[in-house]
Design an enzyme around this catalytic site. Structure first.
Site, PDB file in Angstrom:
ATOM      1  CG  ASN A  25      -1.724   1.223   1.392  1.00 48.79           C
ATOM      2  OD1 ASN A  25      -1.764   2.067   0.499  1.00 48.79           O
ATOM      3  ND2 ASN A  25      -2.397   1.349   2.530  1.00 48.79           N
ATOM      4  N   GLY A  79       2.823   2.359  10.732  1.00 52.00           N
ATOM      5  CA  GLY A  79       3.740   3.481  10.561  1.00 52.00           C
ATOM      6  C   GLY A  79       4.509   3.849  11.815  1.00 52.00           C
ATOM      7  CD  GLU A 126      -3.178  -2.510   7.334  1.00 53.66           C
ATOM      8  OE1 GLU A 126      -2.071  -2.741   6.827  1.00 53.66           O
ATOM      9  OE2 GLU A 126      -3.848  -1.498   7.067  1.00 53.66           O
ATOM     10  CE  LYS A 161      -0.038   3.068   4.839  1.00 57.03           C
ATOM     11  NZ  LYS A 161       0.121   3.152   6.297  1.00 57.03           N
ATOM     12  CB  SER A 209       5.604  -1.763  11.894  1.00 63.56           C
ATOM     13  OG  SER A 209       5.235  -0.420  12.182  1.00 63.56           O
ATOM     14  CD  GLU A 215      -2.688   5.324   6.901  1.00 68.70           C
ATOM     15  OE1 GLU A 215      -2.701   5.306   5.659  1.00 68.70           O
ATOM     16  OE2 GLU A 215      -1.825   4.725   7.582  1.00 68.70           O
ATOM     17  CG  HIS A 223      -5.607   1.852   5.183  1.00 67.34           C
ATOM     18  ND1 HIS A 223      -5.109   2.829   6.013  1.00 67.34           N
ATOM     19  CD2 HIS A 223      -4.647   0.904   5.087  1.00 67.34           C
ATOM     20  CE1 HIS A 223      -3.879   2.486   6.370  1.00 67.34           C
ATOM     21  NE2 HIS A 223      -3.574   1.325   5.823  1.00 67.34           N
TER      22      HIS A 223
END
Ligand code: 13P
Length: 254
Positions: free
Chosen positions: A10, A174, A168, A12, A214, A98, A96
């Site tokens: 991904n 991240g 996730e 992003k 991560s 985010e 996702h």
């Protein structure tokens, strides 16, 4: 039948026209002919076409990071399933973390997107995962269970095998703080149990559940060795062809 690993990158909101193409070219060179693991990359919308052209002769599939649930019309800024298929996408990420926590998407909106994607022949990657405070409050299983149930609402047993679930944990995304293999395995096993309750055991056994958060070359092997971890959704490390290829090689047992 054992589940085939599925490793996706991904990207992003990263890369530009030149670096997206260069990254795709490097991936094709390093892992473009891998057969034993399913592979995909999800670049930003505006580079899907260019990356798709580079990937065309390889075994790496193209995915989008999001989609809208309407066919067309006055939805400024949104992108349809037909548009994604037009540029060669076969996968699309839905929900996702985010998009849930930065943009504010709800389980209901994510479900509408997922149903539309499935109905139009795209393969959704449904992301689920708890916040750090939810883990600390021991609500992880409850939160993830709810996200899986609401995300898959209205999906038939005949279609659900086209969905990949990506676990996730938000606190691992991240941050460099990866879930331990034990933490990942515990939640993955619970997700599979939920799938068995919603559908049946055979469907649950066939579905793939990726881990994301991560994932790096140094931790990929132990995560991918967990019995219910069927691949990875990789963020930061997918922007470096060497690192993504190394993660894939861990999946190949190398
Ligand atoms: P990182 O690998 O950068 O933690 O991102 C994970 C992720 O969100 C993939 O979708």
């Amino acid at each position: 039948m054992p589940r085939k690993l599925f490793i996706a990158g991904n990207w992003k909101m990263n890369t530009n026209a030149a670096s997206a193409r260069a990254l795709a070219e490097a991936l094709v060179e390093k892992i473009g002919s891998v057969e034993a693991v399913d592979l995909a990359v999800c670049p930003p919308f505006v580079y899907l076409s260019a990356v798709g052209e580079v990937l065309a002769a390889s075994r790496i599939a193209l995915g989008a990071q999001d989609v809208y649930y309407e066919d067309d019309g006055a939805f400024t800024g949104e992108v349809s399933t037909a548009m994604l298929k037009d540029v060669g996408c076969s996968y699309v990420i839905c929900g996702h973390s985010e998009r849930r926590h930065v943009i504010g998407e709800t389980d209901e909106l994510i479900n509408r997107k997922l149903l539309k994607a499935l109905g139009d022949g795209l393969r959704p990657i449904l992301c689920v995962g708890e916040l750090l405070e939810e883990r600390r409050a021991e609500e992880t299983l409850e939160v993830v269970r709810r996200q899986v149930q609401l995300g898959l609402e209205g999906v038939s047993g005949g279609d659900v095998d086209k969905v990949t679930i990506a676990y996730e944990p938000v606190w691992a995304i991240g941050t460099g703080v990866v879930a331990t293999p034990e933490q990942a395995q515990e939640v993955h096993a619970m997700i599979r149990e939920v799938l068995a309750q919603l559908y049946d055991q055979a469907i649950a056994e066939a579905m793939r559940i990726q881990y994301g958060g991560s994932v790096k070359p140094k931790n990929a092997e132990a995560l991918l060795a967990c019995p219910d971890v069927d691949g990875a959704l990789v963020g930061g490390a997918s922007l470096k062809a060497d690192q993504f290829a190394e993660i894939v090689s861990k999946g190949l047992g190398g």
